[in-house]
Write an enzyme that holds these catalytic residues in place. Structure first.
Site, mmCIF file in Angstrom:
data_model
loop_
_atom_site.group_PDB
_atom_site.id
_atom_site.type_symbol
_atom_site.label_atom_id
_atom_site.label_comp_id
_atom_site.label_asym_id
_atom_site.label_seq_id
_atom_site.Cartn_x
_atom_site.Cartn_y
_atom_site.Cartn_z
ATOM 1 C CE LYS A 57 -4.502 4.443 2.510
ATOM 2 N NZ LYS A 57 -4.548 3.701 3.789
ATOM 3 C CB SER A 72 -6.605 -2.131 3.202
ATOM 4 O OG SER A 72 -7.465 -2.486 4.262
ATOM 5 C CG ASP A 73 -7.861 4.118 5.548
ATOM 6 O OD1 ASP A 73 -6.662 4.448 5.494
ATOM 7 O OD2 ASP A 73 -8.672 4.648 6.326
ATOM 8 C CD GLN A 74 -8.661 -0.716 11.750
ATOM 9 O OE1 GLN A 74 -7.720 -0.254 12.377
ATOM 10 N NE2 GLN A 74 -8.998 -1.987 11.773
#
Length: 196
Positions: A57, A72-74
Site C-alpha cells: 500500500k 498499514s494493515d492488520q
C-alpha cells in the site's frame, strides 16, 4: 501536504486525527485478496501478510512522490490461521462464536515509503482473550453493532461496545485499532514532519 495515509480505514484516520497529525488520505487500490492468496500459497503466515500488505500500500501510493506515505494493515491470527473480515452479520456471529473463550492475535504492520521505496517499518502484535460470553450477550451485541461489526477482522471495535467482549488484552492500544502509533510518531518527528 507532505504526509499521506494510504488507507480508507476510518479507524486509522481516527488514530491520526486524535493524535493531531495532519495528513491526506488516499486509497492504495491494492487487490488484498489476490495478494493474500498468493502469499498463503507461498507459506506466509498472518504476521508476514500484514507486513507485505502494509508495504505494498505504501509503495503503490508513494511511487513518484516525495511525500511520506503511510501504509498499514492488520491481520487476525487464531492458532496460526489467517481470518479476513466477515462479509455479513451472520458471518460475524460465527466468527465471534469461534473467538469466544479463546485468545487470538492481531498483527498490525505500518510501513512508511517515499518515492516508491520503503524507508521504515514496524510490526506490533497484541493478544486478546475473549470472555466466554453468553449467546444472549452475543445477540444483543450484534443488534447494537450491526454493520459496524463488519469493519474489523475480529468483528469488534475496541473503542466501542466491542470492549465488553474481552476478559484480557495484552498489547498496544493503537496497534489494536490498526495503526501502531508511537514508533510512527517518533519517525515523523525525526524527519521534521512533527514538532520535536
Amino acid at each position: 501536504m507532505s504526509l499521506i495515509l494510504a488507507s480508507k480505514s476510518a479507524a486509522r484516520r481516527a488514530v491520526l486525527d486524535g493524535a493531531g497529525v495532519r495528513y491526506e488520505a488516499r486509497v492504495a487500490g491494492v487487490d488484498e485478496d489476490a495478494v493474500k492468496t498468493s502469499l498463503l500459497a507461498e507459506g506466509a503466515g498472518p504476521r508476514e501478510i500484514a507486513d507485505a500488505l502494509a508495504e505494498l500500500k505504501a509503495i503503490r501510493v508513494s511511487a513518484g512522490r516525495p511525500d511520506f506515505v503511510i501504509g498499514s494493515d492488520q491481520t487476525l491470527d487464531l492458532d496460526g490461521q489467517l481470518y479476513d473480515k466477515a462479509e455479513s452479520v451472520e458471518a460475524a456471529r460465527e466468527r465471534l462464536r469461534l473467538l469466544r473463550g479463546r485468545t487470538h492475535k492481531l498483527h498490525s504492520a505500518v510501513v512508511v515509503a517515499k518515492e516508491g521505496a520503503p524507508i521504515w517499518r514496524e510490526i506490533v502484535t497484541a493478544s486478546l482473550t475473549m470472555r466466554d460470553f453468553s449467546d444472549a450477550f452475543l445477540e444483543e451485541y450484534l443488534a447494537q453493532e450491526g454493520e459496524h461489526a463488519l469493519g474489523s477482522v475480529g468483528c469488534y471495535r475496541l473503542e466501542g461496545p466491542g470492549a465488553q467482549l474481552f476478559s484480557k488484552i495484552e498489547g498496544d492500544y493503537f496497534a489494536i485499532l490498526g495503526l501502531p502509533l508511537m514508533g510512527l510518531l517518533a519517525l515523523l518527528r525525526r524527519h521534521g514532519e512533527l514538532a520535536e
